[in-house]
Design a protein around this motif. Structure first.
Motif, PDB file in Angstrom:
ATOM      1  N   ALA A 255       5.800  49.865 -23.174  1.00 32.18           N
ATOM      2  CA  ALA A 255       5.972  51.156 -22.519  1.00 32.18           C
ATOM      3  C   ALA A 255       5.430  52.297 -23.374  1.00 32.18           C
ATOM      4  N   PHE A 256       5.610  52.215 -24.700  1.00 29.85           N
ATOM      5  CA  PHE A 256       5.148  53.285 -25.594  1.00 29.85           C
ATOM      6  C   PHE A 256       4.259  52.664 -26.659  1.00 29.85           C
ATOM      7  N   ALA A 257       2.971  52.615 -26.352  1.00 29.53           N
ATOM      8  CA  ALA A 257       2.056  51.849 -27.195  1.00 29.53           C
ATOM      9  C   ALA A 257       1.887  52.473 -28.580  1.00 29.53           C
ATOM     10  N   ARG A 258       1.854  53.807 -28.653  1.00 26.31           N
ATOM     11  CA  ARG A 258       1.685  54.445 -29.963  1.00 26.31           C
ATOM     12  C   ARG A 258       2.934  54.274 -30.823  1.00 26.31           C
ATOM     13  N   MET A 259       4.094  54.453 -30.188  1.00 26.56           N
ATOM     14  CA  MET A 259       5.337  54.300 -30.942  1.00 26.56           C
ATOM     15  C   MET A 259       5.492  52.852 -31.410  1.00 26.56           C
TER      16      MET A 259
ATOM     17  N   PRO B 212      -2.183  54.594 -24.102  1.00 24.51           N
ATOM     18  CA  PRO B 212      -2.973  55.527 -24.897  1.00 24.51           C
ATOM     19  C   PRO B 212      -4.043  54.846 -25.737  1.00 24.51           C
TER      20      PRO B 212
ATOM     21  N   ASN C 166       3.075  50.980 -32.390  1.00 21.96           N
ATOM     22  CA  ASN C 166       2.305  50.903 -33.626  1.00 21.96           C
ATOM     23  C   ASN C 166       3.110  51.472 -34.794  1.00 21.96           C
ATOM     24  N   TRP C 167       3.812  52.588 -34.547  1.00 16.11           N
ATOM     25  CA  TRP C 167       4.597  53.172 -35.641  1.00 16.11           C
ATOM     26  C   TRP C 167       5.729  52.243 -36.055  1.00 16.11           C
TER      27      TRP C 167
ATOM     28  N   ASP D 118       0.987  46.779 -21.034  1.00 12.40           N
ATOM     29  CA  ASP D 118       1.239  46.893 -22.473  1.00 12.40           C
ATOM     30  C   ASP D 118       2.717  47.200 -22.635  1.00 12.40           C
TER      31      ASP D 118
ATOM     32  N   TRP E 218       0.841  64.543 -33.113  1.00 13.63           N
ATOM     33  CA  TRP E 218       1.278  63.530 -32.146  1.00 13.63           C
ATOM     34  C   TRP E 218       1.826  64.203 -30.882  1.00 13.63           C
TER      35      TRP E 218
ATOM     36  N   TYR F  37      -0.455  52.438 -15.139  1.00 16.29           N
ATOM     37  CA  TYR F  37       0.395  52.862 -16.253  1.00 16.29           C
ATOM     38  C   TYR F  37      -0.489  53.308 -17.402  1.00 16.29           C
TER      39      TYR F  37
ATOM     40  N   PRO G 281      -6.254  54.209 -29.264  1.00 18.51           N
ATOM     41  CA  PRO G 281      -5.797  54.031 -30.654  1.00 18.51           C
ATOM     42  C   PRO G 281      -5.519  55.375 -31.308  1.00 18.51           C
ATOM     43  N   SER G 282      -4.543  55.403 -32.209  1.00 25.15           N
ATOM     44  CA  SER G 282      -4.107  56.687 -32.771  1.00 25.15           C
ATOM     45  C   SER G 282      -3.790  56.528 -34.257  1.00 25.15           C
TER      46      SER G 282
ATOM     47  N   PRO H  24       0.665  57.342 -36.083  1.00 22.44           N
ATOM     48  CA  PRO H  24       1.748  56.496 -36.612  1.00 22.44           C
ATOM     49  C   PRO H  24       1.617  56.238 -38.101  1.00 22.44           C
TER      50      PRO H  24
ATOM     51  N   ILE I 114      -5.016  49.547 -38.019  1.00 26.36           N
ATOM     52  CA  ILE I 114      -4.174  50.682 -38.390  1.00 26.36           C
ATOM     53  C   ILE I 114      -3.853  51.551 -37.179  1.00 26.36           C
ATOM     54  N   THR I 115      -4.849  51.719 -36.298  1.00 26.63           N
ATOM     55  CA  THR I 115      -4.667  52.684 -35.216  1.00 26.63           C
ATOM     56  C   THR I 115      -4.332  52.032 -33.883  1.00 26.63           C
ATOM     57  N   THR I 116      -4.202  50.728 -33.849  1.00 23.28           N
ATOM     58  CA  THR I 116      -4.151  50.038 -32.564  1.00 23.28           C
ATOM     59  C   THR I 116      -2.957  50.447 -31.722  1.00 23.28           C
ATOM     60  N   THR I 117      -3.176  50.452 -30.411  1.00 22.66           N
ATOM     61  CA  THR I 117      -2.079  50.651 -29.478  1.00 22.66           C
ATOM     62  C   THR I 117      -1.945  49.434 -28.570  1.00 22.66           C
TER      63      THR I 117
END
Lengths: 534, 284
Positions: free
Chosen positions: A111-115, B13, A117-118, A109, B61, B10, B15-16, B19, A26-29
């Motif tokens: 460029a935007f690892a959190r995004m 982040p 995931n979203w 990875d 966020w 680079y 884990p979060s 999202p 769920i939280t992976t980046t």
């Protein structure tokens, strides 16, 4: 060097407090985790959408109404298309992009690892909205995936759910594309210039551009649909000065680039697999790049070839006919280059290569029937017949899906660390290609003979070909379950895969161990020309 | 430019959870919208819940990202990624508006004249295909919005706000903190005033001009284009308010202040869209 870096980092516990179990996913980046989720999600959606297509084919086994009501039939074909396009094929190639682009480009990875995931976690809500719409009063949208008004203005709650699903899918696609485009433009390892990057990255660069340019157009179209439905606007109502044909223009301004959004990453995968199993570099790299860019550009100027019979002026018909035929030029360049890559190569026919060749033959057939349909005078006869259905299934299934399978078998050793079962893989290929043609080739004849699409009943003279097609569809559908067996086997065990299991393969992804460690290329890897050009 | 140790790498982040929270918010908003549009109970409640969850997600966020940025986690390559991403995001917004501008051109150039053509006389006898129109079935008349009243004032407001934000940017680069903050305050005020005038204009349209969302295709395109533009001004003003607060808190340096530039880019984009609106919706 990279492996030792990775070990060093994991020892430090840099990511030591990473969540485990379900929270990990769920939280992976991590681009590999997210790629895996994309691929599983797309396969599940593929089975759901496939089951819906079997409802359609079961109903069409005989003339008359057998199993489902006409309304439910329409809902099935609408959801089948929406789920296959937005839920199965597109996420499958985004999954490939997630897994492979950082590895191919030498990036740590996305460029935007959190995004990232979203982008993935927006898909399940959209899937809930789409499939859940079957259970609301009035059922799901039954307009076909094109959602044409005035029918779509009149439908029930299910249409609203489809509209919001499309909005959410669009957000996911746009964020995913911004991520991919930024990764490609900014995270390549030093020395990898644009004209040295792997072909899969090139196809995704153009695809991401097409998505960013066309998904907002679709969002606008369905937003106008929504306000026409609920807020009394008249965009698509002639009584208020609007025009239902306006929707078709806007929809296909999105819809035609969408075809190449699906096809281009497929081209990219095949451009890796064919050289690897021909043991030759890809023929005509530069012309390939220009062909991809040309296809991407022209795809914005051909949309009304879907609308020849809507009453657009003759000059418009002629323009769109010629512009559409023009796409055959860069596409022909690509097919020529793939064939020439194999010319005098040391060919071998493992499963990825078989699927790539299946793609090459059948996609070319799909492209040729596309040219037939592009001729205005012919299309007036063939519009909305099974000839169109046959055409786009040759492009979508034998084109995109076969190429996705080529990529799956090609990179599965890198993902799981084990070789897959080659005999099962080959069985899967032969069952797929035979049943695919049994299912879809007869539909050309049905269309030429005048059988309309999107109708649960038909005249008796169409019975034989429909039954043949139905047998093919069920055979094809159940053959796909073999993929599950192959993938689970490779996940659980089997022969250890070397870092580079294919002797003809090139590219940075083969310089990391198999399975690829959780973190790779935290420092940019050295890049030399020898590993360039997949 | 201060860097944490090893931040030449680079930044990837941790884990979060945000999202997933965002996805939950959108699911709530979607179901809330479906229910309330079909007048089913609790739709508004779900909408509100979705909105609250979305706000929590945005605070969490963006707070995290600001923290990472101020903590020196982002190197020059990450900064470049943000620039690419914001550019492509604005491009996607341009294409979103292109759909509505395209619809406006289509109805003005093709659909309305076609409805007034002799070929349509059987269905819509006596309809004159001239813009502006509420369509051949319209019962009562309306007055289109006049360009050189409130819309012209709004144009002046937005153009001035483009000047004030550039002035603020010059202040930031020159290290003049007061100029930065004053410029941002002025920009926010101009943006909010624009919105106020827009709302007043809608009120005028509904009460005096009989120009409503249901006023045929003129009302449709008018409210869709100006409405979505107003929504984007709201977003832009909110973003401006955020960087104003950050500026007061002492964030941003003369060299590194991409958040400021991103908001400025977005604000200029909103400005340009307005100019397009002013010309083709109000004026011509």
């Amino acid at each position: 060097m990279n492996a030792s870096h990775t070990a060093h980092h994991d020892d430090l516990g840099h990511h030591g407090h990473a969540p485990t179990g379900i929270m990990r996913w769920i939280t992976t980046t991590n681009h590999k985790d997210i790629g895996t989720m994309y691929l599983w999600f797309s396969f599940i959606m593929f089975l759901v959408g496939g089951a819906m297509s079997l409802v359609i084919r079961a109903e069409l086994m005989q003339p008359g109404i057998q199993y489902v009501s006409p309304e439910f039939y329409n809902q099935m074909l609408t959801l089948h298309a929406l789920i296959m396009v937005f839920g199965a094929i597109m996420p499958a190639f985004v999954g490939f992009a997630n897994w492979m682009l950082p590895l191919m480009l030498g990036a740590p990875d996305m460029a935007f690892a959190r995004m990232n995931n979203w982008s993935f976690w927006l898909l399940p809500p959209a899937a809930i909205l789409l499939t859940g719409s079957l259970f609301v009063p009035g059922g799901a949208a039954g307009t076909g995936w094109t959602l044409y008004p005035p029918l779509s203005v009149q439908m029930g709650i299910g249409m609203d759910m489809a509209i919001f699903a499309v909005h959410i899918l669009g957000m996911s696609s746009i964020m995913g594309s911004i991520n991919i485009i930024t990764t490609i433009l900014n995270l390549r390892t030093p020395g990898m210039t644009l004209m040295k990057m792997p072909m899969f990255a090139w196809t995704w660069l153009v695809t991401a551009f097409l998505l960013i340019a066309s998904m907002p157009i679709l969002a606008g179209a369905v937003t106008m649909l929504l306000t026409d439905r609920h807020f009394g606007t008249s965009f698509f109502a002639a009584a208020g000065g609007g025009d239902p044909v306006l929707f078709q223009h806007i929809f296909w301004f999105f819809g035609h680039p969408e075809v190449y959004i699906i096809a281009l990453p497929a081209f990219g995968v095949v451009s890796h697999v064919i050289p690897a199993f021909s043991r030759k570099p890809l023929f005509g790299y530069v012309s390939m790049v220009y062909a991809i860019a040309a296809i991407g550009l022209i795809s914005f100027f051909v949309w009304a070839h879907h609308m020849y019979v809507t009453g657009i002026p003759l000059t418009g018909q002629l323009y769109f006919m010629y512009a559409t035929l023009l796409i055959a030029v860069p596409t022909g360049v690509k097919v020529f280059n793939w064939v020439t890559t194999m010319w005098r190569g040391a060919l071998s026919f493992e499963t990825p290569m078989l699927f790539a060749l299946g793609f090459l033959f059948l996609f070319t057939i799909g492209g040729l029937t596309g040219l037939v349909l592009a001729i205005t005078a012919v299309d007036i006869q063939l519009q909305d017949t099974y000839y169109v259905v046959a055409h786009f299934h040759y492009v979508m299934v034998a084109g995109a899906l076969f190429s996705a399978y080529a990529g799956l078998y090609y990179w599965l050793p890198k993902w799981t660390g084990h070789m897959y079962n080659e005999s099962l893989g080959k069985l899967h290929f032969w069952l797929s290609i035979v049943f695919f043609n049994v299912a879809f080739f007869p539909q050309h004849f049905l269309g030429l003979a005048g059988m309309p699409r999107r109708i649960p009943d038909y005249a008796q003279q169409f019975t034989d070909f429909n039954m043949v097609s139905g047998i093919g569809a069920f055979g094809f559908g159940f053959s796909q379950l073999l993929v599950l067996v192959v993938v689970f086997q490779a996940m659980k065990g089997g022969a250890k895969a070397a870092a580079k299991p294919w002797d003809g393969a090139t590219g940075l992804e083969w310089t990391v161990p198999s399975p690829a460690p959780h973190h790779t290329f935290e420092d940019p890897p050295p890049f030399d020309q020898a590993t360039a050009h997949g | 430019m201060s860097h944490a140790a090893g931040s030449n790498r680079y930044y990837v982040p941790e884990p979060s959870i945000w999202p997933l929270v965002g996805s939950g918010a959108l699911l709530l908003l979607a179901f809330g919208a479906v229910l309330s549009m079909n007048s089913i109970a609790n739709g508004g409640l779900l909408l509100l819940a979705g909105f609250v969850v979305l706000l929590i997600m945005l605070f969490g966020w963006f707070g995290r990202v600001i923290g990472e940025s101020e903590g020196g986690q982002y190197n020059i390559q990450v900064d470049r990624s943000f620039r690419w991403a914001m550019s492509w995001f604005i491009f996607s917004e341009v294409m979103f508006f292109a759909a509505f501008f395209g619809a406006l051109f289509y109805v003005r150039v093709l659909a309305v004249p076609e409805l007034g053509s002799p070929a349509q006389a059987l269905l819509w006898d006596g309809f004159v295909g001239h813009w502006p129109t509420a369509g051949p079935a319209a019962k009562d008349s309306f007055t289109p919005m006049h360009a050189w009243g409130l819309p012209a004032i709004n144009t002046a407001l937005l153009l001035s706000s483009g000047v004030t934000i550039t002035w603020a940017h010059w202040g930031l680069i020159a290290g003049k903190r007061k100029q930065l903050i004053l410029g941002l305050i002025l920009t926010v005020l101009l943006g909010v005033t624009f919105l106020g005038v827009q709302i007043y204009e809608y009120g005028e349209a509904y009460s005096h001009l009989n120009l409503k969302m249901t006023t045929g295709v003129y009302g449709s395109t008018f409210y869709m284009l100006t409405g979505f533009h107003g929504f984007h001004v709201t977003l832009g003003a909110t973003m401006l308010a955020v960087i104003l607060v950050r500026s007061i808190k002492g964030h941003f340096t003369a060299e590194r202040h991409f958040a400021f530039e991103a908001v400025a880019w977005y604000w200029h984009f909103v400005d340009v869209v307005w100019l397009g609106l002013f010309v083709v919706v109000y004026w011509l």
